[in-house]
Design a protein around this motif. Structure first.
Motif, PDB file in Angstrom:
ATOM      1  N   LEU A 418     -37.016 -19.151  -4.119  1.00 33.35           N
ATOM      2  CA  LEU A 418     -36.309 -20.177  -3.347  1.00 33.35           C
ATOM      3  C   LEU A 418     -36.332 -19.907  -1.844  1.00 33.35           C
ATOM      4  O   LEU A 418     -35.894 -20.744  -1.056  1.00 33.35           O
ATOM      5  N   ASN A 420     -37.535 -19.905   1.815  1.00 31.83           N
ATOM      6  CA  ASN A 420     -38.408 -20.777   2.598  1.00 31.83           C
ATOM      7  C   ASN A 420     -38.524 -20.229   4.015  1.00 31.83           C
ATOM      8  O   ASN A 420     -37.571 -20.270   4.783  1.00 31.83           O
ATOM      9  N   ASP A 422     -39.704 -21.377   6.569  1.00 28.45           N
ATOM     10  CA  ASP A 422     -39.550 -22.371   7.635  1.00 28.45           C
ATOM     11  C   ASP A 422     -38.122 -22.889   7.760  1.00 28.45           C
ATOM     12  O   ASP A 422     -37.801 -23.602   8.714  1.00 28.45           O
ATOM     13  N   ALA A 423     -37.261 -22.536   6.811  1.00 25.04           N
ATOM     14  CA  ALA A 423     -35.882 -23.034   6.838  1.00 25.04           C
ATOM     15  C   ALA A 423     -35.003 -22.128   7.697  1.00 25.04           C
ATOM     16  O   ALA A 423     -35.366 -20.989   8.008  1.00 25.04           O
ATOM     17  N   ASN A 428     -31.427 -20.896   3.760  1.00 24.57           N
ATOM     18  CA  ASN A 428     -32.045 -19.902   2.878  1.00 24.57           C
ATOM     19  C   ASN A 428     -31.003 -19.135   2.078  1.00 24.57           C
ATOM     20  O   ASN A 428     -31.155 -18.927   0.865  1.00 24.57           O
ATOM     21  N   GLU A 431     -29.548 -21.408  -0.666  1.00 29.13           N
ATOM     22  CA  GLU A 431     -30.488 -21.655  -1.761  1.00 29.13           C
ATOM     23  C   GLU A 431     -30.712 -20.400  -2.604  1.00 29.13           C
ATOM     24  O   GLU A 431     -30.740 -20.446  -3.844  1.00 29.13           O
TER      25      GLU A 431
END
Length: 542
Positions: A418, A420, A422-423, A428, A431
């Motif tokens: 999960l 990311n 780029d997040a 992050n 998630e």
């Protein structure tokens, strides 16, 4: 004695370390779960020896200065929950004696109390019936005794501390029902008592001397020629006993024989099969011992020294060239297959370790320093490693380090999936924590002793299925244990099952379980050769 000076303090530390080393196996054996990873004694000894050896090398004769060096050594060498809590006890001790050349009775009692307070603060949810209870009750009662009786003799203070620790340790089963059910006292509390007893014997003029390597259990950290520290070899094998071996083999006698060359010993007999695990600097000798009993069905030797140095001795050129990134992921895993899974999921550093060798605070610090990132995410993947990771974050307070509460390998894998890059950090964390909470974890391993837990009878040598923290089955056959475990984990909401088979399992067995899962529910199944020790199967269900 009215005061403790630097020389006596060093002798107390050496005696306490030796006493713990001599009884390391006994502390390990108090592990509540009968799995082949009881490591409280090992963790405490490696933690304590790391700090004490630095303290003994301190050139100062000031108790305060020696305690400072001790505290730092314990902090960086801390392994496992017991090791981290022990390091925090002596951190609090140092805070109380800071600036003191010598310590009197009242100051000694106060330092012990402060050690208790600091240790409690280090644990987010303190559990009574553990080492925390033992240090708190022993220190509080000792301080009250010292003040009420106007005690000025430091030896009397320590004698009272030992007495109170013994009494507190005896009550731990009343506070933690699982201890009473299994019939043991808290292992960390016992380890602390052993250290304190070593202190007292030094004050009485009879410091504890280190027994030979077999008794002291310095398998994982032993002095060898040249004076260097070595971690030795993790040696495991399965023996098929010869006809003569069947008549004369004794688990106890063989354990005693192995103890002459190593520690962290597991020896389990199931009719004509014997499974052995030992940490030793003499793997060839262990093999010779086994050959006398029968034929090897499986043999594995791992150099723990190289594994450890791989973490600590980072290549400086690589560190200097570390590319700046927004995120850096650090995780912990044992087994080449599992390590590759994490690497494929963008983990920058996979620290070798887990059940049989918990990474130290310094291992995490070294891993963080090898990266050049704005945000560091650490996934310990073991409840006994989380505190050491958090302690590393405290040491490197100038960096943004987030320790996610992953307690199992499946939770760590789910969290990484999960992630990311780029997040933003908040997204992050949300998630990944959601993934952790929604992942069921299970393991199959063998029992190392007879016991009863939660009403379930566990027999040495049989296979246990463990769902989360609960043993749900214990049967003679590994595959039946795995199927029973899967029955307890799978339901109509199960979408993805990750089946990781270890060194003790075959690909064909994993494929048979894959078929069992697909017949039972409509789930996607991923089968991975994890090559992990200790656990035949690790199962994740999402």
């Amino acid at each position: 004695m009215d005061r403790i000076n630097g020389q006596l303090f060093k002798e107390m530390l050496r005696s306490g370390m030796n006493n713990l080393g001599n009884q390391q196996q006994k502390v390990d054996a108090l592990n509540v779960f009968p799995v082949p990873d009881g490591d409280t004694g090992t963790n405490m000894y490696l933690t304590v020896s790391n700090g004490v050896k630095e303290a003994l090398a301190c050139p100062s004769d000031s108790v305060g200065e020696i305690a400072k060096v001790l505290s730092r050594g314990l902090l960086m060498g801390a392994r496992g929950n017991s090791g981290v809590i022990t390091s925090q006890i002596f951190r609090g001790f140092y805070q109380a004696v800071k600036g003191l050349n010598e310590v009197d009775a009242v100051q000694l009692a106060h330092a012990l109390v402060n050690g208790s307070r600091v240790a409690y603060k280090a644990v987010m949810r303190p559990v009574e019936g553990t080492i925390l209870t033992v240090i708190r009750e022993a220190a509080d009662y000792t301080y009250a005794y010292t003040m009420t009786e106007d005690v000025t003799d430091c030896e009397k203070v320590m004698a009272r501390m030992v007495q109170e620790a013994k009494e507190s340790l005896d009550t731990t089963p009343q506070l933690l029902p699982v201890l009473a059910e299994v019939g043991v006292v808290d292992s960390g509390g016992y380890g602390l008592l052993v250290i304190l007893e070593g202190f007292l014997k030094a004050m009485q003029g009879h410091p504890v001397e280190k027994e030979d390597t077999s008794a002291a259990g310095e398998n994982a950290q032993t002095k060898v020629e040249g004076g260097e520290e070595e971690f030795g070899f993790c040696t495991e094998f399965i023996l098929h006993l010869s006809e003569q071996g069947m008549k004369h083999f004794s688990e106890t006698s063989f354990r005693d024989e192995l103890a002459t060359i190593g520690n962290s010993i597991v020896c389990v007999q199931d009719e004509d099969l014997v499974k052995v695990h030992v940490h030793t600097l003499e793997p060839a000798t262990a093999i010779k011992m086994g050959k006398r009993q029968g034929k090897f069905l499986k043999l594995k030797i791992e150099n723990m020294t190289e594994q450890h140095e791989e973490i600590l001795n980072k290549d400086e050129a690589i560190e200097k060239k570390a590319e700046h990134k927004k995120y850096g992921l650090i995780t912990v895993a044992a087994g080449d297959g599992i390590k590759k899974m994490f690497e494929d999921l963008r983990c920058d550093v996979v620290i070798g370790g887990g059940q049989t060798m918990n990474p130290s605070t310094e291992d995490f610090v070294s891993a963080v320093r090898s990266l050049n990132c704005d945000h560091i995410l650490i996934l310990p993947n073991n409840s006994n490693i989380i505190l050491a990771a958090q302690q590393a974050a405290d040491v490197l307070e100038d960096q943004d380090i987030q320790v996610l509460p992953t307690k199992t390998i499946p939770q760590g894998l789910s969290a990484c999936i999960l992630f990311n890059p780029d997040a933003d950090l908040e997204t992050n964390l949300a998630e990944m924590n959601e993934a952790i909470a929604s992942t069921k974890s299970g393991e199959v391993t063998y029992a190392v002793r007879d016991t009863t837990i939660d009403g379930l009878e566990v027999r040495a040598g049989e296979f246990m299925g463990i769902a989360g923290k609960k043993i749900v089955t214990c049967v003679p056959d590994m595959m039946n244990a795995a199927k029973n475990l899967l029955d307890s984990m799978l339901d109509e909401d199960s979408e993805v099952v990750t089946l990781i088979y270890g060194e003790d399992a075959l690909k064909e067995q994993a494929e048979a379980l894959e078929s069992y899962i697909t017949d039972k529910c409509d789930s996607e199944v991923e089968v991975v050769d994890g090559k992990q020790p200790v656990y035949s199967f690790i199962i994740g269900v999402e």
